[in-house]
Design a protein around this motif. Structure first.
Motif, PDB file in Angstrom:
ATOM      1  N   UNK A  40       0.799  -1.231   0.000  1.00 42.13           N
ATOM      2  CA  UNK A  40       0.000   0.000   0.000  1.00 42.13           C
ATOM      3  C   UNK A  40       0.833   1.283   0.000  1.00 42.13           C
ATOM      4  N   UNK A  41       2.073   1.204   0.429  1.00 41.51           N
ATOM      5  CA  UNK A  41       2.893   2.402   0.570  1.00 41.51           C
ATOM      6  C   UNK A  41       3.536   2.865  -0.731  1.00 41.51           C
ATOM      7  N   UNK A  42       3.690   1.968  -1.697  1.00 42.68           N
ATOM      8  CA  UNK A  42       4.493   2.275  -2.886  1.00 42.68           C
ATOM      9  C   UNK A  42       3.943   3.443  -3.701  1.00 42.68           C
ATOM     10  N   UNK A  43       2.679   3.373  -4.079  1.00 42.04           N
ATOM     11  CA  UNK A  43       2.111   4.434  -4.921  1.00 42.04           C
ATOM     12  C   UNK A  43       2.017   5.785  -4.199  1.00 42.04           C
ATOM     13  N   UNK A  44       1.511   5.828  -2.946  1.00 40.47           N
ATOM     14  CA  UNK A  44       1.493   7.125  -2.257  1.00 40.47           C
ATOM     15  C   UNK A  44       2.881   7.753  -2.137  1.00 40.47           C
ATOM     16  N   UNK A  45       3.873   6.934  -1.817  1.00 37.91           N
ATOM     17  CA  UNK A  45       5.240   7.459  -1.697  1.00 37.91           C
ATOM     18  C   UNK A  45       5.737   8.016  -3.021  1.00 37.91           C
ATOM     19  N   UNK A  46       5.475   7.278  -4.087  1.00 35.74           N
ATOM     20  CA  UNK A  46       5.933   7.712  -5.413  1.00 35.74           C
ATOM     21  C   UNK A  46       5.226   9.003  -5.834  1.00 35.74           C
ATOM     22  N   UNK A  47       3.910   9.046  -5.688  1.00 34.15           N
ATOM     23  CA  UNK A  47       3.136  10.195  -6.141  1.00 34.15           C
ATOM     24  C   UNK A  47       3.428  11.445  -5.314  1.00 34.15           C
ATOM     25  N   UNK A  48       3.626  11.267  -4.023  1.00 33.70           N
ATOM     26  CA  UNK A  48       3.985  12.405  -3.171  1.00 33.70           C
ATOM     27  C   UNK A  48       5.340  12.963  -3.568  1.00 33.70           C
ATOM     28  N   UNK A  49       6.289  12.076  -3.848  1.00 30.34           N
ATOM     29  CA  UNK A  49       7.623  12.503  -4.261  1.00 30.34           C
ATOM     30  C   UNK A  49       7.589  13.245  -5.594  1.00 30.34           C
ATOM     31  N   UNK A  50       6.655  12.846  -6.474  1.00 28.53           N
ATOM     32  CA  UNK A  50       6.529  13.471  -7.793  1.00 28.53           C
ATOM     33  C   UNK A  50       5.663  14.725  -7.762  1.00 28.53           C
ATOM     34  N   UNK A  51       5.006  14.965  -6.640  1.00 28.81           N
ATOM     35  CA  UNK A  51       4.134  16.133  -6.544  1.00 28.81           C
ATOM     36  C   UNK A  51       2.856  16.010  -7.341  1.00 28.81           C
ATOM     37  N   UNK A  52       2.347  14.790  -7.439  1.00 26.57           N
ATOM     38  CA  UNK A  52       1.132  14.530  -8.213  1.00 26.57           C
ATOM     39  C   UNK A  52      -0.087  14.496  -7.292  1.00 26.57           C
ATOM     40  N   UNK A  53      -1.138  15.175  -7.705  1.00 27.80           N
ATOM     41  CA  UNK A  53      -2.405  15.118  -6.972  1.00 27.80           C
ATOM     42  C   UNK A  53      -2.985  13.709  -7.139  1.00 27.80           C
ATOM     43  N   UNK A  54      -3.363  13.058  -6.032  1.00 32.56           N
ATOM     44  CA  UNK A  54      -3.819  11.675  -6.154  1.00 32.56           C
ATOM     45  C   UNK A  54      -4.826  11.292  -5.076  1.00 32.56           C
ATOM     46  N   UNK A  55      -5.512  10.172  -5.335  1.00 36.52           N
ATOM     47  CA  UNK A  55      -6.429   9.557  -4.380  1.00 36.52           C
ATOM     48  C   UNK A  55      -6.186   8.047  -4.401  1.00 36.52           C
TER      49      UNK A  55
END
Length: 282
Positions: free
Chosen positions: A84-99
Motif C-alpha cells: 500500500x505504501x508504494x504508490x502514495x510514496x511515489x506520487x507524493x515525491x513526484x508532486x502529483x495530486x492523487x487519491x
C-alpha cells in the motif's frame, strides 16, 4: 527516479520519450481526447503502462496549448500482500495530486469465481464500476486508461477467435450509461517501447497477483501469437493496426452496416444513368 548520466543512454531515453510523446499527442488530437478545462482522472494501477501514461500526460500538460488538470487514482482492491505504501510514496515525491480508492473487490472475485477459472472478467467489471463512481465524486470529465496499441490488437483477436465479433478496444469510449468518457492516450504506443521506457525510469512496479499471474489466459495466448508474428514478419502488427483504421463495410458481411439488399436497385440506377448519358451526349 534517477536516470543514467551516460550520454549514450541519455540520448536513447530522450529519443524514446519524444516518440511516446509524439504518438500520445497524435492519438489525443486524432480522437479529440482532451479539451479545454478537462479534469482527467488518470487510473494508476502500479504497472508499467499506467506509470508511463501519467508521465507522458504530465509532460504534454506542461506544453499543451490548452489547460487541463490531472489527478491520479489508484484502486486498492485489497489483494493480500498489496504494498500500500508504494504508490502514495511515489506520487507524493513526484508532486502529483492523487487519491487511493479502497474497495475490497478481491474478496468478491475469490468468492464468486470457481478455483482455476479466469478472474479477469469479473475483476475488470468491478474495477470499472468503482472507478466510474469515483470519477463522479471528484468531478472528473475524462477517465484515462493505460491500454496501448498491443492491448487493442489483442482484444481484436480475442473477440474474433472467442467472441465471434469484429471488435477491438476504442481509443475513446462513451460508457453505456452515457455519463463517462473513457480515453486511452497510449493507443498508438507499442508495448515494447513502454516497457523500455518504464525500465529506464525505474518505476516501482506493483505486479497483479490476482489475475496477472494466472497461466494460459486466452489473452496471453494471443499476445504470444502477435509477438511471434512481429519477430518472424516485421511490420505485420503495424499493418494489422492500420487495418482497424481502414474499415470497408461493403467488403464484410454485416447487414446492419451495409445494405446489400439495395445493390440491385443501385445497379438498375447506374444502368439508367448510363443510358441517359449515352443518349444525351451521342
Amino acid at each position: 527516479m534517477e536516470l543514467s548520466t551516460k550520454p549514450k543512454e541519455k540520448i536513447e531515453f530522450n529519443k524514446l520519450q519524444k516518440k511516446l510523446r509524439r504518438l500520445t499527442g497524435q492519438a489525443i488530437a486524432d480522437f479529440n481526447m482532451i479539451e479545454e478545462g478537462d479534469k482527467i482522472m488518470v487510473c494508476l494501477s502500479g504497472g508499467k503502462d499506467s506509470y508511463t501514461m501519467l508521465e507522458i500526460l504530465r509532460n504534454l500538460q506542461a506544453s499543451a496549448p490548452i489547460n487541463f488538470s490531472l489527478v491520479a487514482v489508484n484502486l486498492d482492491q485489497k489483494q493480500p500482500g498489496f504494498p500500500e505504501h508504494i504508490l502514495p510514496n511515489y506520487l507524493e515525491a513526484e508532486g502529483v495530486d492523487f487519491h487511493i480508492l479502497e474497495r475490497d473487490t478481491y474478496s468478491i472475485v475469490k468468492e464468486l469465481v470457481p478455483e482455476g477459472k479466469t478472474t479477469c472478467g469479473l475483476c475488470s467489471r468491478l474495477r470499472r464500476g468503482s472507478l466510474y463512481g469515483f470519477a463522479d465524486q471528484i468531478g472528473a470529465t475524462k477517465i484515462a486508461l493505460g491500454h496501448h496499441r498491443d492491448d487493442i490488437l489483442e482484444t481484436l483477436f480475442l473477440n474474433m477467435f472467442f467472441g465471434g465479433k469484429l471488435k477491438a478496444m476504442p481509443p475513446k469510449l462513451l460508457s453505456d450509461d452515457g455519463k463517462h468518457m473513457v480515453i486511452r492516450p497510449l493507443a498508438y504506443c507499442k508495448e515494447k517501447d513502454i516497457e523500455k521506457f518504464s525500465k529506464m525510469k525505474e518505476y516501482p512496479i506493483i505486479p497483479c497477483n490476482l489475475c496477472g499471474s494466472q497461466e494460459n489466459l486466452q489473452r496471453q495466448v494471443i499476445k504470444d501469437m502477435l509477438q511471434k508474428w512481429d519477430l518472424e514478419y516485421p511490420g505485420r502488427t503495424d499493418t494489422l493496426f492500420t487495418s482497424i483504421q481502414n474499415v470497408v463495410p461493403s467488403h464484410l458481411a454485416d447487414t446492419s452496416l451495409f445494405s446489400f439488399t439495395e445493390l440491385e436497385k443501385k445497379k438498375t440506377n447506374l444502368i439508367v444513368l448510363t443510358l441517359f448519358l449515352y443518349r444525351t451526349y451521342l
